[in-house]
Structure formats: C-alpha cells, structure tokens
Scaffold this motif. Structure first.
Motif, PDB file in Angstrom:
ATOM      1  N   VAL A  19       1.562 -10.049   5.473  1.00 29.11           N
ATOM      2  CA  VAL A  19       2.353  -8.847   5.192  1.00 29.11           C
ATOM      3  C   VAL A  19       1.701  -7.624   5.832  1.00 29.11           C
ATOM      4  CG1 VAL A  19       3.126  -7.285   3.341  1.00 29.11           C
ATOM      5  CG2 VAL A  19       3.434  -9.767   3.115  1.00 29.11           C
ATOM      6  N   HIS A  23       3.223  -4.856   8.497  1.00 28.93           N
ATOM      7  CA  HIS A  23       3.226  -3.413   8.207  1.00 28.93           C
ATOM      8  C   HIS A  23       2.460  -2.625   9.262  1.00 28.93           C
ATOM      9  CE1 HIS A  23       5.081  -2.745   4.155  1.00 28.93           C
ATOM     10  NE2 HIS A  23       5.084  -4.075   4.229  1.00 28.93           N
ATOM     11  N   ASP A  36       2.425  -0.346  -0.420  1.00 31.34           N
ATOM     12  CA  ASP A  36       3.593  -1.027   0.147  1.00 31.34           C
ATOM     13  C   ASP A  36       3.255  -2.457   0.542  1.00 31.34           C
ATOM     14  OD1 ASP A  36       5.092   1.276  -0.189  1.00 31.34           O
ATOM     15  OD2 ASP A  36       4.937   1.897   1.917  1.00 31.34           O
ATOM     16  N   ILE A  37       2.074  -2.655   1.108  1.00 27.79           N
ATOM     17  CA  ILE A  37       1.639  -4.003   1.486  1.00 27.79           C
ATOM     18  C   ILE A  37       1.530  -4.886   0.253  1.00 27.79           C
ATOM     19  CG2 ILE A  37      -0.316  -5.332   2.412  1.00 27.79           C
ATOM     20  CD1 ILE A  37      -0.724  -2.911   4.389  1.00 27.79           C
ATOM     21  N   ARG A  39       3.009  -4.515  -2.679  1.00 27.62           N
ATOM     22  CA  ARG A  39       4.342  -4.746  -3.231  1.00 27.62           C
ATOM     23  C   ARG A  39       5.087  -5.822  -2.427  1.00 27.62           C
ATOM     24  NH1 ARG A  39       4.929  -0.108  -4.836  1.00 27.62           N
ATOM     25  NH2 ARG A  39       5.267   0.922  -2.840  1.00 27.62           N
ATOM     26  N   ALA A  40       5.051  -5.707  -1.097  1.00 27.70           N
ATOM     27  CA  ALA A  40       5.744  -6.681  -0.247  1.00 27.70           C
ATOM     28  C   ALA A  40       5.126  -8.078  -0.349  1.00 27.70           C
ATOM     29  CB  ALA A  40       5.737  -6.201   1.203  1.00 27.70           C
TER      30      ALA A  40
END
Length: 192
Positions: A19, A23, A36-37, A39-40
């Motif tokens: 991931v 990103h 964000d990383i 979460r993804a």
C-alpha cells in the motif's frame, strides 16, 4: 487480545509495504500520509510504526524492495547470456524495470531526496550498480577503469531512465533510449 503469529505479522508488513508503494508512487513522499497508508492497508498507524518505525523507515523499505526487484530483473535477463552480451541484456533489463510503474519516481526522484544522497548511493551500490560492476568485469572491461566505468554508466542509465520515465507512453522514445544505451555500451564493451 492474542498476539499475532509470525505469519500474520509478516503478512501485515507485506500489505503495508504494498500500500505504501502505491501511495508514494501516486502522491510522492511529501504528500503521502502514514494515516492514509494505514487506513488503506486495514491496519492502525501504530501497526505501521511497529513494522517500519517511521515514515522515512517505511519509505526506505519501499526503496529497498524496488532495488531488489530491479536487481532480480537484471539477474533474470543475464542468466543465460555470454559475458559480452550480458552487460547489454542486463542494462536493457535495468532500463525497462526502472521505468515501469512506481520505480522511477521512488528510486530516482524521491529516493535521493528522502533518504539522503549517501544512503541512496549505498542502496544503489548494493543492488543494480553491483550487478553492473560484475557485468563489466565479466565482459572484460579494463580493470584499471572498472570503478569509474561503473559510476559513469550507472549515472548515464539513471539519467536515461528519468528521461524515459517522463515519456512512458512514447514507443519511439523507448526505442531511442534502448538504441542510445546500446551505443554507449558498445563504446565500453563491444559485443563479439
């Protein structure tokens, strides 16, 4: 709460790395967010830091993984080649591998800026540059010039990769890049 098994931990680290690669490639290092990383990847921010210590540590792991991919492409391309052909085969494999997907941005643009020049050079020297050095030696390059030739060709190929990465969809540019690479390599180690 039970502790994750070693296999679960390894899978989490792999997923975070995958991931993070996406990103960093899409947004660049500066704009990519650990939140964000995480979460993804379906993990907590703490899990990212547990496996990679920091955002720079995570990026360094992404760079190291890409260096390994590039080195493996070179080795695969040269496995059955005679030494004089191997330097060409490996160099072309390098150019193709480093201009595919996220590799150019991660390795050649953000890599030196984020990791610092010394660390970036160390990683390059342990991966693709080492393969180049070995290939030049085996192809009969002058021992007195081996280190200098390795540095010169590595720099030239990195610049050519940046030029080509900016022209991803241009098939004429890819053809020109490979022809230019052959011209440079033929001047150093002519094919028999």
């Amino acid at each position: 709460m039970p502790r994750a098994s070693a296999a679960d931990a390894a899978e989490t680290a792999r997923r975070v790395l995958e991931v993070a690669t996406a990103h960093f490639a899409a947004q660049g290092y500066a704009s990519a967010s650990v939140d964000d990383i995480a979460r993804a990847a379906g993990v907590t921010r703490g899990a990212v830091y547990h496996h990679y210590t920091s955002k720079p540590g995570l990026f360094a792991a992404v760079v190291a993984a890409h260096q390994q991919i590039i080195s493996e492409a070179i080795v695969a391309a040269t496995r059955n080649s005679a030494p004089d052909a191997a330097i060409h085969d490996g160099s072309h494999a390098f150019l193709d591998a480093i201009t595919q997907g996220a590799a150019a941005r991660i390795l050649l643009i953000d890599g030196p800026a984020v990791l610092g020049w010394q660390e970036w050079r160390r990683l390059d020297a342990e991966g693709p540059e080492q393969e180049l050095h070995t290939g030049l030696r085996e192809a009969g390059a002058s021992p007195a010039l081996l280190d200098a030739l390795t540095a010169a060709l590595s720099g030239a190929m990195n610049e050519l990769a940046l030029w080509l990465a900016a022209r991803q969809e241009d098939t004429a540019a890819r053809r020109q890049a490979h022809m230019a690479l052959d011209a440079v390599l033929d001047s150093v180690v002519p094919r028999s």
